[in-house]
Design a protein around this motif. Sequence first.
Motif, PDB file in Angstrom:
ATOM      1  N   GLN A  80     -10.107 -50.351  51.951  1.00  0.00           N
ATOM      2  CA  GLN A  80     -10.570 -50.863  53.248  1.00  0.00           C
ATOM      3  C   GLN A  80     -10.195 -49.923  54.389  1.00  0.00           C
ATOM      4  N   GLU A  81      -9.002 -49.349  54.311  1.00  0.00           N
ATOM      5  CA  GLU A  81      -8.573 -48.401  55.346  1.00  0.00           C
ATOM      6  C   GLU A  81      -9.425 -47.137  55.298  1.00  0.00           C
ATOM      7  N   LEU A  82      -9.755 -46.685  54.097  1.00  0.00           N
ATOM      8  CA  LEU A  82     -10.589 -45.498  53.949  1.00  0.00           C
ATOM      9  C   LEU A  82     -11.979 -45.747  54.521  1.00  0.00           C
ATOM     10  N   ILE A  83     -12.557 -46.893  54.212  1.00  0.00           N
ATOM     11  CA  ILE A  83     -13.888 -47.227  54.732  1.00  0.00           C
ATOM     12  C   ILE A  83     -13.844 -47.354  56.250  1.00  0.00           C
ATOM     13  N   ALA A  84     -12.775 -47.923  56.787  1.00  0.00           N
ATOM     14  CA  ALA A  84     -12.641 -48.031  58.242  1.00  0.00           C
ATOM     15  C   ALA A  84     -12.562 -46.652  58.880  1.00  0.00           C
ATOM     16  N   ALA A  85     -11.823 -45.731  58.255  1.00  0.00           N
ATOM     17  CA  ALA A  85     -11.698 -44.376  58.803  1.00  0.00           C
ATOM     18  C   ALA A  85     -13.039 -43.641  58.754  1.00  0.00           C
ATOM     19  N   VAL A  86     -13.764 -43.794  57.651  1.00  0.00           N
ATOM     20  CA  VAL A  86     -15.069 -43.148  57.535  1.00  0.00           C
ATOM     21  C   VAL A  86     -16.037 -43.748  58.550  1.00  0.00           C
ATOM     22  N   SER A  87     -15.998 -45.050  58.728  1.00  0.00           N
ATOM     23  CA  SER A  87     -16.865 -45.705  59.716  1.00  0.00           C
ATOM     24  C   SER A  87     -16.570 -45.202  61.117  1.00  0.00           C
ATOM     25  N   ALA A  88     -15.294 -45.071  61.439  1.00  0.00           N
ATOM     26  CA  ALA A  88     -14.920 -44.581  62.766  1.00  0.00           C
ATOM     27  C   ALA A  88     -15.383 -43.140  62.966  1.00  0.00           C
ATOM     28  N   ALA A  89     -15.252 -42.319  61.937  1.00  0.00           N
ATOM     29  CA  ALA A  89     -15.701 -40.927  62.050  1.00  0.00           C
ATOM     30  C   ALA A  89     -17.215 -40.846  62.217  1.00  0.00           C
ATOM     31  N   LEU A  90     -17.950 -41.675  61.471  1.00  0.00           N
ATOM     32  CA  LEU A  90     -19.407 -41.703  61.608  1.00  0.00           C
ATOM     33  C   LEU A  90     -19.826 -42.189  62.992  1.00  0.00           C
ATOM     34  N   ALA A  91     -19.170 -43.217  63.472  1.00  0.00           N
ATOM     35  CA  ALA A  91     -19.500 -43.748  64.794  1.00  0.00           C
ATOM     36  C   ALA A  91     -19.236 -42.699  65.872  1.00  0.00           C
ATOM     37  N   GLU A  92     -18.142 -41.974  65.739  1.00  0.00           N
ATOM     38  CA  GLU A  92     -17.814 -40.926  66.711  1.00  0.00           C
ATOM     39  C   GLU A  92     -18.856 -39.812  66.666  1.00  0.00           C
ATOM     40  N   GLU A  93     -19.244 -39.415  65.454  1.00  0.00           N
ATOM     41  CA  GLU A  93     -20.224 -38.330  65.304  1.00  0.00           C
ATOM     42  C   GLU A  93     -21.599 -38.739  65.819  1.00  0.00           C
ATOM     43  N   LEU A  94     -21.987 -39.994  65.547  1.00  0.00           N
ATOM     44  CA  LEU A  94     -23.301 -40.471  65.967  1.00  0.00           C
ATOM     45  C   LEU A  94     -23.324 -40.941  67.418  1.00  0.00           C
ATOM     46  N   GLY A  95     -22.146 -41.113  67.996  1.00  0.00           N
ATOM     47  CA  GLY A  95     -22.082 -41.573  69.382  1.00  0.00           C
ATOM     48  C   GLY A  95     -22.426 -43.041  69.548  1.00  0.00           C
ATOM     49  N   THR A  96     -22.121 -43.858  68.547  1.00  0.00           N
ATOM     50  CA  THR A  96     -22.405 -45.289  68.611  1.00  0.00           C
ATOM     51  C   THR A  96     -21.110 -46.070  68.435  1.00  0.00           C
ATOM     52  N   ASP A  97     -21.239 -47.376  68.474  1.00  0.00           N
ATOM     53  CA  ASP A  97     -20.100 -48.256  68.268  1.00  0.00           C
ATOM     54  C   ASP A  97     -19.909 -48.483  66.762  1.00  0.00           C
ATOM     55  N   VAL A  98     -18.672 -48.740  66.359  1.00  0.00           N
ATOM     56  CA  VAL A  98     -18.376 -48.958  64.942  1.00  0.00           C
ATOM     57  C   VAL A  98     -19.113 -50.183  64.417  1.00  0.00           C
ATOM     58  N   THR A  99     -19.314 -51.183  65.256  1.00  0.00           N
ATOM     59  CA  THR A  99     -19.993 -52.402  64.802  1.00  0.00           C
ATOM     60  C   THR A  99     -21.474 -52.163  64.515  1.00  0.00           C
ATOM     61  N   ALA A 100     -22.034 -51.039  65.005  1.00  0.00           N
ATOM     62  CA  ALA A 100     -23.442 -50.736  64.768  1.00  0.00           C
ATOM     63  C   ALA A 100     -23.655 -50.069  63.404  1.00  0.00           C
ATOM     64  N   ILE A 101     -22.562 -49.722  62.714  1.00  0.00           N
ATOM     65  CA  ILE A 101     -22.669 -49.049  61.419  1.00  0.00           C
ATOM     66  C   ILE A 101     -22.445 -50.065  60.315  1.00  0.00           C
ATOM     67  N   ARG A 102     -23.347 -50.049  59.347  1.00  0.00           N
ATOM     68  CA  ARG A 102     -23.229 -50.954  58.205  1.00  0.00           C
ATOM     69  C   ARG A 102     -23.192 -50.109  56.934  1.00  0.00           C
ATOM     70  N   ILE A 103     -22.065 -50.093  56.257  1.00  0.00           N
ATOM     71  CA  ILE A 103     -21.914 -49.325  55.027  1.00  0.00           C
ATOM     72  C   ILE A 103     -22.286 -50.225  53.861  1.00  0.00           C
ATOM     73  N   LEU A 104     -23.317 -49.815  53.114  1.00  0.00           N
ATOM     74  CA  LEU A 104     -23.799 -50.620  51.995  1.00  0.00           C
ATOM     75  C   LEU A 104     -23.112 -50.258  50.689  1.00  0.00           C
ATOM     76  N   SER A 105     -22.791 -48.992  50.510  1.00  0.00           N
ATOM     77  CA  SER A 105     -22.108 -48.595  49.293  1.00  0.00           C
ATOM     78  C   SER A 105     -21.225 -47.392  49.599  1.00  0.00           C
ATOM     79  N   PHE A 106     -20.157 -47.291  48.838  1.00  0.00           N
ATOM     80  CA  PHE A 106     -19.178 -46.234  49.063  1.00  0.00           C
ATOM     81  C   PHE A 106     -18.687 -45.768  47.704  1.00  0.00           C
ATOM     82  N   ARG A 107     -19.063 -44.530  47.326  1.00  0.00           N
ATOM     83  CA  ARG A 107     -18.632 -44.003  46.039  1.00  0.00           C
ATOM     84  C   ARG A 107     -18.353 -42.523  46.163  1.00  0.00           C
ATOM     85  N   LYS A 108     -17.555 -42.030  45.247  1.00  0.00           N
ATOM     86  CA  LYS A 108     -17.180 -40.626  45.250  1.00  0.00           C
ATOM     87  C   LYS A 108     -18.322 -39.788  44.686  1.00  0.00           C
ATOM     88  N   VAL A 109     -18.667 -38.723  45.388  1.00  0.00           N
ATOM     89  CA  VAL A 109     -19.685 -37.790  44.940  1.00  0.00           C
ATOM     90  C   VAL A 109     -18.961 -36.553  44.456  1.00  0.00           C
TER      91      VAL A 109
END
Length: 87
Positions: free
Chosen positions: A57-86
């Motif tokens: 959960q902490e990892l997903i929160a950190a990735v969400s925050a990084a994506l929100a910062e990069e996209l210039g949006t709010d964290v609540t606007a990001i919806r992560i549907l799946s999270f797996r290692k590539v």
Amino acid sequence: MEVSNLFVCLMGMGVTFFGLTCLIGLITLMGKFSGGKPVEIPQQAAPAAPAAIPNRQELIAAVSAALAEELGTDVTAIRILSFRKVS
């Protein structure tokens, strides 16, 4: 002496064809001299199961925050549907 464009083109294609033909012949000869036996490639073991992420959960929160910062949006606007290692 002026050389025509057609002569240069045909000479280039001829040299390339001759060179590739020589390469095929050399590779065939090398195969016959080296025994020509196919090399056996060992089978790889099945990939191990992915290790569990201790704080997923902490990892997903950190990735969400990084994506929100990069996209210039709010964290609540990001919806992560799946999270797996590539790999």
